[in-house]
Design a protein around this motif. Structure first.
Motif, PDB file in Angstrom:
ATOM      1  N   UNK A 171       0.830  -1.207   0.000  1.00  0.00           N
ATOM      2  CA  UNK A 171       0.000   0.000   0.000  1.00  0.00           C
ATOM      3  C   UNK A 171       0.868   1.261   0.000  1.00  0.00           C
ATOM      4  N   UNK A 172       0.992   1.909  -1.162  1.00  0.00           N
ATOM      5  CA  UNK A 172       1.789   3.121  -1.293  1.00  0.00           C
ATOM      6  C   UNK A 172       0.963   4.208  -1.970  1.00  0.00           C
ATOM      7  N   UNK A 173       1.179   5.437  -1.533  1.00  0.00           N
ATOM      8  CA  UNK A 173       0.553   6.586  -2.184  1.00  0.00           C
ATOM      9  C   UNK A 173       1.412   7.047  -3.356  1.00  0.00           C
ATOM     10  N   UNK A 174       0.792   7.769  -4.273  1.00  0.00           N
ATOM     11  CA  UNK A 174       1.556   8.432  -5.321  1.00  0.00           C
ATOM     12  C   UNK A 174       2.404   9.525  -4.683  1.00  0.00           C
ATOM     13  N   UNK A 175       3.604   9.731  -5.199  1.00  0.00           N
ATOM     14  CA  UNK A 175       4.425  10.847  -4.734  1.00  0.00           C
ATOM     15  C   UNK A 175       4.442  11.976  -5.751  1.00  0.00           C
ATOM     16  N   UNK A 176       3.678  11.812  -6.831  1.00  0.00           N
ATOM     17  CA  UNK A 176       3.515  12.857  -7.836  1.00  0.00           C
ATOM     18  C   UNK A 176       2.259  12.557  -8.630  1.00  0.00           C
ATOM     19  N   UNK A 177       1.631  13.597  -9.103  1.00  0.00           N
ATOM     20  CA  UNK A 177       0.476  13.414  -9.973  1.00  0.00           C
ATOM     21  C   UNK A 177       0.917  12.729 -11.278  1.00  0.00           C
ATOM     22  N   UNK A 178       0.057  11.899 -11.868  1.00  0.00           N
ATOM     23  CA  UNK A 178       0.425  11.258 -13.140  1.00  0.00           C
ATOM     24  C   UNK A 178       0.815  12.304 -14.183  1.00  0.00           C
ATOM     25  N   UNK A 179       1.916  12.045 -14.871  1.00  0.00           N
ATOM     26  CA  UNK A 179       2.396  12.928 -15.926  1.00  0.00           C
ATOM     27  C   UNK A 179       1.930  12.383 -17.262  1.00  0.00           C
ATOM     28  N   UNK A 180       1.061  13.137 -17.953  1.00  0.00           N
ATOM     29  CA  UNK A 180       0.475  12.659 -19.200  1.00  0.00           C
ATOM     30  C   UNK A 180       1.300  13.124 -20.396  1.00  0.00           C
ATOM     31  N   UNK A 181       1.481  12.208 -21.350  1.00  0.00           N
ATOM     32  CA  UNK A 181       2.203  12.536 -22.560  1.00  0.00           C
ATOM     33  C   UNK A 181       1.281  12.965 -23.695  1.00  0.00           C
ATOM     34  N   UNK A 182       0.042  12.434 -23.680  1.00  0.00           N
ATOM     35  CA  UNK A 182      -0.866  12.745 -24.781  1.00  0.00           C
ATOM     36  C   UNK A 182      -2.302  12.672 -24.288  1.00  0.00           C
ATOM     37  N   UNK A 183      -3.254  12.996 -25.167  1.00  0.00           N
ATOM     38  CA  UNK A 183      -4.668  13.033 -24.812  1.00  0.00           C
ATOM     39  C   UNK A 183      -5.218  11.656 -24.491  1.00  0.00           C
ATOM     40  N   UNK A 184      -4.550  10.595 -24.938  1.00  0.00           N
ATOM     41  CA  UNK A 184      -5.009   9.229 -24.670  1.00  0.00           C
ATOM     42  C   UNK A 184      -4.683   8.782 -23.255  1.00  0.00           C
ATOM     43  N   UNK A 185      -3.980   9.608 -22.508  1.00  0.00           N
ATOM     44  CA  UNK A 185      -3.670   9.274 -21.125  1.00  0.00           C
ATOM     45  C   UNK A 185      -2.405   8.479 -20.948  1.00  0.00           C
ATOM     46  N   UNK A 186      -1.608   8.329 -22.018  1.00  0.00           N
ATOM     47  CA  UNK A 186      -0.322   7.651 -21.870  1.00  0.00           C
ATOM     48  C   UNK A 186       0.620   8.562 -21.099  1.00  0.00           C
ATOM     49  N   UNK A 187       1.373   7.977 -20.170  1.00  0.00           N
ATOM     50  CA  UNK A 187       2.269   8.810 -19.395  1.00  0.00           C
ATOM     51  C   UNK A 187       2.967   8.039 -18.298  1.00  0.00           C
ATOM     52  N   UNK A 188       3.415   8.777 -17.266  1.00  0.00           N
ATOM     53  CA  UNK A 188       4.173   8.214 -16.163  1.00  0.00           C
ATOM     54  C   UNK A 188       3.483   8.503 -14.836  1.00  0.00           C
TER      55      UNK A 188
END
Length: 481
Positions: free
Chosen positions: A294-311
């Protein structure tokens, strides 16, 4: 005054009023939902007993033996209803999770364990007394007779033994002696206990006879509970894993014993705004796939494109064998995902002002929360606590965010000795008589988010209460089991 600025100032004021109205409306709605959950829980117990009485149960009280039997039936009905409520609280149903939070739902789940067991034990004892009195047998002989002669009754005895095992292993003093995996495996016996308890309810004594309201009530309750568990504990995680297709990109050392795990995937736009909430991660590598983290995100998801691909990224500290192995994850490792869970997020806000206080690895969820939670410059204060600057994990990123968003930031470093065991501050600050209000004078009118070691967090919460912060403004969520 420059009249050209008036439209912009008016727009900012309207935006602030709208944000304040949204926060207040969300807070009122959450409180209403919490009251609704409590009402439904009590009503379910009352309904179970009332339906039995409506189907002629009151007539059983006509004799002493019948009274013992009737009380046993009532205890069994109430106990079984509480067991189903326990299962629903552990089912990770979004409505419950977003109303009271994951940790509080599990806390209520644990608190119902003993009452449900006591009621079920009372059910067995009272039934043995009642049936025994009617047949001229002592309770022990009657219990043996029921085991031998009555169909499905042996399953009821097995069910009771399983319930006792689950409750005993759930006691803090007991479960801390075993690894999580052992406790979890034993806890799964709850489902076996419920399954083995059902047959005798429908086959013994005509309690849930064909055509009665009771039968339909219990069939619906059991089916709904089973469906909720199957959907939210099994199907939703499988769907989320396939939908997001997370894969480890790289593992970055943040500090000694602390690493950030970066993952790329699809549809990460759906996870935006979850800063502070936690996920349950399973890294599908040899020796790791069966271990949930159980871990929280340490950063908001970084999106590369409109399709939601990212980190997206989590930051973890070596606190045991399981977390230590994560530092050796290889790029390309597939990741299974469950969540997000909890209300350690902007969804819990009730005030315009916000205070975030973190220590150790508990600082990292605050980094994501600072990035995602809405506030205007001057409305947020962030306090980071560590023995040294090196323990203020992701401190540089938080400093940059605080500058860009207009948040006040404090770094409180230094050791804490035994003479200040009830303080969350470093010794030099405690010796100077500092309290939370010295850093945030208006904290009584703010939402306070606290994340860090349990004992340290308790001291922070105690200081916040002393400063006039109300319980519904305090947000602290445990991820422990």
């Amino acid at each position: 005054m420059n009249t050209e600025l008036l439209p912009a100032l008016a727009a900012d004021s309207r935006a602030a009023d709208a944000a304040r109205g949204t926060i207040e409306a969300r807070h009122r709605r959450r409180l209403f939902h919490a009251d609704l959950l409590v009402t439904v829980a009590w009503a379910s117990v009352a309904a179970a007993v009332a339906l039995w009485l409506a189907d002629g149960g009151a007539t059983v009280f006509s004799t002493l033996a019948g009274s013992f039997t009737a009380l046993g039936i009532v205890a069994g009905l109430a106990g079984m209803d509480l067991v189903l409520l326990m299962l629903l609280l552990a089912a990770r149903i979004p409505f419950i999770n977003q109303t009271v939070g994951h940790d509080r739902a599990l806390d209520f789940h644990r608190k119902l364990g003993k009452p449900s067991l006591y009621l079920l034990l009372a059910h067995g004892v009272l039934i043995a007394f009642g049936y025994g009195m009617a047949e001229g047998l002592d309770p022990v002989s009657e219990a043996v007779s029921l085991w031998v002669l009555v169909p499905d009754m042996c399953l009821a005895y097995i069910s009771m033994a399983l319930f006792i095992a689950v409750v005993i292993t759930s006691l803090v003093a007991v479960r801390r002696r075993f690894p999580y995996e052992f406790w979890y495996a034993v806890h799964l016996l709850t489902y076996a206990a419920v399954a083995t308890s059902l047959p005798h309810q429908f086959s013994v004594g005509g309690l849930f006879a064909e055509g009665t309201w009771q039968r339909w009530y219990w069939l619906a309750a059991c089916f709904a509970t089973g469906a909720a568990l199957l959907h939210y504990r099994v199907l939703e995680p499988v769907i989320a894993t396939f939908r997001h297709q997370l894969t480890v990109s790289r593992v970055v050392t943040v500090a000694p014993g602390v690493v950030s795990i970066e993952m790329h995937g699809l549809n990460l736009n759906e996870l935006a705004g979850t800063g502070g909430r936690f996920f349950i991660w399973r890294f599908l590598a040899r020796g790791l796939w069966w271990h949930p983290h159980p871990f929280s995100l340490s950063a908001e998801p970084l999106q590369f494109d409109a399709a939601g691909r990212g980190l997206l990224r989590i930051t973890v500290r070596n606190l045991g064998k399981g977390s230590a192995q994560l530092a050796g994850l290889k790029p390309g490792t597939k990741v299974a995902l469950e969540g997000p869970y909890g209300i350690f997020s902007t969804a819990a806000r009730s005030r315009d002002n916000v205070v975030m206080i973190g220590a150790g690895i508990g600082i990292t969820p605050l980094r994501a929360l600072l990035e995602s939670t809405p506030f205007t410059p001057g409305q947020a204060t962030v306090i980071l606590r560590g023995r040294s600057e090196q323990e203020l994990y992701l401190g540089d990123e938080i400093l940059d965010l605080a500058r860009r968003r207009g948040a006040t930031l404090f770094h409180l470093t230094g050791a804490r000795s035994g003479r200040h065991a009830d303080s969350w501050l470093p010794d030099h600050a405690t010796d100077a008589g500092h309290r939370l209000t010295d850093y945030v004078p208006g904290i009584a009118d703010a939402d306070v988010y606290v994340c860090g070691p349990a004992a340290w967090a308790r001291n922070v919460l105690m200081d916040a209460r002393a400063a006039g912060v109300k319980e519904d403004q305090l947000h602290y969520e445990r991820f422990d089991w």
